[in-house]
Design a protein around this motif. Structure first.
Motif, PDB file in Angstrom:
ATOM      1  N   UNK A   1     -37.928 -33.433 -47.150  1.00  0.00           N
ATOM      2  CA  UNK A   1     -36.519 -33.055 -47.228  1.00  0.00           C
ATOM      3  C   UNK A   1     -36.183 -32.268 -48.483  1.00  0.00           C
ATOM      4  N   UNK A   2     -37.011 -32.388 -49.497  1.00  0.00           N
ATOM      5  CA  UNK A   2     -36.753 -31.603 -50.697  1.00  0.00           C
ATOM      6  C   UNK A   2     -36.799 -30.118 -50.413  1.00  0.00           C
ATOM      7  N   UNK A   3     -37.709 -29.729 -49.506  1.00  0.00           N
ATOM      8  CA  UNK A   3     -37.828 -28.316 -49.141  1.00  0.00           C
ATOM      9  C   UNK A   3     -36.906 -27.945 -47.982  1.00  0.00           C
ATOM     10  N   UNK A   4     -36.581 -28.914 -47.139  1.00  0.00           N
ATOM     11  CA  UNK A   4     -35.736 -28.642 -45.979  1.00  0.00           C
ATOM     12  C   UNK A   4     -34.731 -29.783 -45.820  1.00  0.00           C
ATOM     13  N   UNK A   5     -33.580 -29.677 -46.492  1.00  0.00           N
ATOM     14  CA  UNK A   5     -32.621 -30.787 -46.520  1.00  0.00           C
ATOM     15  C   UNK A   5     -31.644 -30.833 -45.346  1.00  0.00           C
ATOM     16  N   UNK A   6     -31.777 -29.933 -44.358  1.00  0.00           N
ATOM     17  CA  UNK A   6     -30.758 -29.843 -43.300  1.00  0.00           C
ATOM     18  C   UNK A   6     -30.816 -30.973 -42.293  1.00  0.00           C
ATOM     19  N   UNK A   7     -31.952 -31.667 -42.198  1.00  0.00           N
ATOM     20  CA  UNK A   7     -32.149 -32.585 -41.083  1.00  0.00           C
ATOM     21  C   UNK A   7     -32.338 -34.026 -41.565  1.00  0.00           C
ATOM     22  N   UNK A   8     -31.493 -34.928 -41.122  1.00  0.00           N
ATOM     23  CA  UNK A   8     -31.643 -36.327 -41.506  1.00  0.00           C
ATOM     24  C   UNK A   8     -32.868 -36.944 -40.840  1.00  0.00           C
ATOM     25  N   UNK A   9     -33.321 -38.033 -41.418  1.00  0.00           N
ATOM     26  CA  UNK A   9     -34.536 -38.696 -40.943  1.00  0.00           C
ATOM     27  C   UNK A   9     -34.195 -40.096 -40.458  1.00  0.00           C
ATOM     28  N   UNK A  10     -34.810 -40.453 -39.331  1.00  0.00           N
ATOM     29  CA  UNK A  10     -34.544 -41.724 -38.673  1.00  0.00           C
ATOM     30  C   UNK A  10     -35.796 -42.583 -38.651  1.00  0.00           C
ATOM     31  N   UNK A  11     -35.613 -43.887 -38.794  1.00  0.00           N
ATOM     32  CA  UNK A  11     -36.707 -44.825 -38.541  1.00  0.00           C
ATOM     33  C   UNK A  11     -36.347 -45.611 -37.288  1.00  0.00           C
ATOM     34  N   UNK A  12     -37.257 -45.601 -36.313  1.00  0.00           N
ATOM     35  CA  UNK A  12     -37.037 -46.316 -35.057  1.00  0.00           C
ATOM     36  C   UNK A  12     -37.508 -47.748 -35.223  1.00  0.00           C
ATOM     37  N   UNK A  13     -36.680 -48.676 -34.788  1.00  0.00           N
ATOM     38  CA  UNK A  13     -36.881 -50.094 -35.090  1.00  0.00           C
ATOM     39  C   UNK A  13     -37.024 -50.886 -33.797  1.00  0.00           C
ATOM     40  N   UNK A  14     -38.143 -51.556 -33.647  1.00  0.00           N
ATOM     41  CA  UNK A  14     -38.363 -52.391 -32.463  1.00  0.00           C
ATOM     42  C   UNK A  14     -37.622 -53.719 -32.585  1.00  0.00           C
ATOM     43  N   UNK A  15     -37.442 -54.361 -31.438  1.00  0.00           N
ATOM     44  CA  UNK A  15     -36.827 -55.678 -31.431  1.00  0.00           C
ATOM     45  C   UNK A  15     -37.663 -56.646 -32.274  1.00  0.00           C
ATOM     46  N   UNK A  16     -36.989 -57.373 -33.142  1.00  0.00           N
ATOM     47  CA  UNK A  16     -37.672 -58.316 -34.024  1.00  0.00           C
ATOM     48  C   UNK A  16     -37.987 -57.755 -35.392  1.00  0.00           C
ATOM     49  N   UNK A  17     -37.915 -56.447 -35.543  1.00  0.00           N
ATOM     50  CA  UNK A  17     -38.159 -55.810 -36.835  1.00  0.00           C
ATOM     51  C   UNK A  17     -36.852 -55.720 -37.612  1.00  0.00           C
ATOM     52  N   UNK A  18     -36.917 -55.885 -38.925  1.00  0.00           N
ATOM     53  CA  UNK A  18     -35.725 -55.820 -39.779  1.00  0.00           C
ATOM     54  C   UNK A  18     -35.396 -54.350 -40.046  1.00  0.00           C
ATOM     55  N   UNK A  19     -34.288 -53.845 -39.495  1.00  0.00           N
ATOM     56  CA  UNK A  19     -33.980 -52.418 -39.672  1.00  0.00           C
ATOM     57  C   UNK A  19     -33.693 -52.045 -41.121  1.00  0.00           C
ATOM     58  N   UNK A  20     -33.108 -52.959 -41.872  1.00  0.00           N
ATOM     59  CA  UNK A  20     -32.776 -52.634 -43.263  1.00  0.00           C
ATOM     60  C   UNK A  20     -34.037 -52.584 -44.122  1.00  0.00           C
TER      61      UNK A  20
END
Length: 536
Positions: free
Chosen positions: A179-198
């Motif tokens: 993102x330092x070189x390309x800051x236009x696009x946010x990044x997502x982490x996909x979280x399975x059931x049972x995983x702590x999203x935070x």
């Protein structure tokens, strides 16, 4: 259109910052549609994969037509390092052969027809289509090596807006580092059931937590509590949810302050709700026939799922006296059979594919009896039944036995059958075409119709008010795709519009009513599949 409830935007973080404000800041930072702060974005899961083969150009085109704001897609690499779009590492070719994508160059992959229709597209081709249709992209990176090539393609494009993510934490960290070189696009982490999203967000640096909890319970939305949303806002995290098609769950999710909801059926998030100043009911001619094969249950259900009120269909008799829903007297155009409909039993007709001619995705669609469409209409859907060659009394009796007569109106191109329909009972609602009579009063004297249909391109639409004053219901037929004509029709406020292109109608309707939908390029008529279709 979905709208949040009054209470949902009031969820606040412990510092007193409304969750809605965190979404507003996010969309401002990344150029995502501003209305995401008012209602969740509709994210077509692998396109509109309930209506076309997933992750194909057809699926993305259909998603755009059904009102999706953006498309979720899966990116991986071909043998020669080109980003292609496929959920699985291997796909089934039209010849039944298993095609391992990493064993083929991109140019060859793009030419291989798939068993369920379409081809594996290049990511660049999907980006080009997103630009054409003004849709965003939500790219799930399926293999770590594909992260930077996918990001590079997005970075050099004019895609309206986009985001990238992955289940794999190393891949997410690579995207965040870039993102330092390309800051236009946010990044997502996909979280399975049972995983702590935070914990997942903290470990990767992702700004979006994408909750894949569809199988957590029958009511997985209950897991997204006000406390959960407040914590997400407090930690500057945006929430996107799993693909959801259960109406009750989807409605509750749409009332929450989340940025987006994935769905196989974007139409369920973009339902037609008539404006009180323009209370027009929509008749979908042979169902949603530009998206699904005409006169099939799939085409009918799609209309009702998007909130359209009436499905028009054609009824013919079979050799055993059943009522089959099919337009042509001959099977050849819209089935894989041949010969006359009237020469087959309903059981024989149901062995034929009524969808393969349209797209291999619909190979399992069948010629169905009229009774199946009564059931598909649910609690409040209505039907317009065109009596082709059936006995009018038998056709009306079928509606009566189903308890459906108050929710159906009839017409026949055969004047004798139309007269018989009128003669059965005043409880039978019939339609007549304005062009068949010299005046409204002649139509009234001849058949006492309930509805008069005006052809938008041939009849005098200035007569609509006179039609109302005569106690009749005006319906305008327009099977074209010119937005300007739709706008003119809408401003006349007919009770009904009979159409082929509900997507173009919706775009025009939002302009006329000022309901604030974002601009969306509809798919022009010359971009439609080349399936043959009878006009009559």
């Amino acid at each position: 259109m979905g709208h949040r409830t009054d209470e949902a935007p009031g969820v606040r973080s412990e510092r007193g910052v409304p969750v809605k404000a965190s979404i507003e800041a996010f969309v401002s930072r990344y150029g995502w549609p501003a209305h995401a702060a008012q209602r969740p974005l509709s994210i077509g899961h692998r396109g509109a994969c309930a209506h076309a083969h997933e992750n194909t150009i057809a699926a993305f085109r259909v998603a755009a037509r059904l009102g999706a704001d953006m498309w979720e897609l899966d990116a991986r690499l071909s043998r020669d390092g080109v980003a292609v779009v496929s959920h699985d590492d291997a796909v089934l070719g039209a010849d039944g052969r298993r095609i391992v994508l990493a064993e083929h160059d991109a140019v060859d992959i793009a030419r291989m027809p798939l068993k369920r229709g379409g081809h594996v597209p290049l990511l660049q081709d999907v980006i080009d289509l997103a630009i054409e249709t003004n849709c965003g992209l939500y790219v799930e990176v399926k293999e770590r090596a594909a992260a930077r090539p996918a990001l590079a393609l997005l970075a050099k494009s004019a895609v309206p807006f986009a985001g990238l993510g992955s289940f794999d934490h190393d891949t997410v960290r690579d995207l965040v580092a870039a993102k330092g070189a390309e800051p236009r696009f946010p990044v997502s982490v996909l979280v399975r059931n049972g995983e702590d999203p935070f914990a997942a967000a903290a470990a990767t640096g992702a700004e979006i937590i994408h909750l894949c909890w569809e199988r957590a319970s029958d009511d997985p939305d209950r897991l997204i509590t006000p406390e959960f949303l407040a914590r997400a806002a407090r930690e500057n995290l945006i929430v996107v949810t799993w693909h959801e098609e259960r109406r009750s769950v989807l409605q509750r999710l749409m009332a929450m302050p989340v940025a987006g909801i994935c769905t196989d059926k974007p139409e369920m998030m973009n339902r037609y709700r008539p404006h009180p100043d323009y209370p027009i009911d929509i008749v979908c001619h042979r169902g949603m026939n530009a998206v699904a094969p005409e006169n099939t249950l799939h085409a009918a259900r799609l209309c009702f799922d998007q909130g359209f009120q009436v499905v028009e269909l054609d009824v013919r008799h079979t050799s055993d006296g059943a009522l089959a829903v099919i337009h042509d007297a001959i099977l050849d155009r819209t089935t894989d059979g041949s010969g006359f409909v009237a020469a087959r039993t309903i059981a024989e007709l149901r062995l034929l594919s009524a969808g393969m001619w349209f797209d291999p995705f619909f190979a399992d669609e069948r010629v169905m009896p009229l009774a199946a469409f009564f059931q598909a209409a649910g609690a409040d859907g209505r039907l317009y039944v065109e009596v082709k060659d059936t006995d009018p009394a038998v056709t009306v009796t079928a509606a009566e036995r189903a308890g459906f007569l108050p929710r159906v109106f009839f017409w026949s191109p055969d004047p004798t059958r139309l007269g018989k329909l009128r003669g059965l009972s005043d409880d039978v609602a019939i339609m007549v075409e304005r062009g068949s009579f010299s005046s409204i009063m002649e139509a009234v004297d001849a058949l006492r119709p309930n509805i008069i249909q005006y052809d938008a391109e041939h009849d005098d639409l200035g007569e609509i008010e006179t039609c109302r004053e005569a106690g009749l219901v005006p319906m305008i037929k327009y099977f074209g795709s010119d937005p300007a004509i739709f706008e003119r029709i809408i401003r006349l406020r007919p009770a009904l519009i009979n159409l082929d292109r509900p997507d173009v109608f919706l775009a025009a309707y939002w302009i006329v009513t000022g309901q604030g939908r974002p601009d969306r390029q509809t798919i022009a008529g010359d971009q439609l599949p080349s399936q043959g279709r009878s006009k009559a």
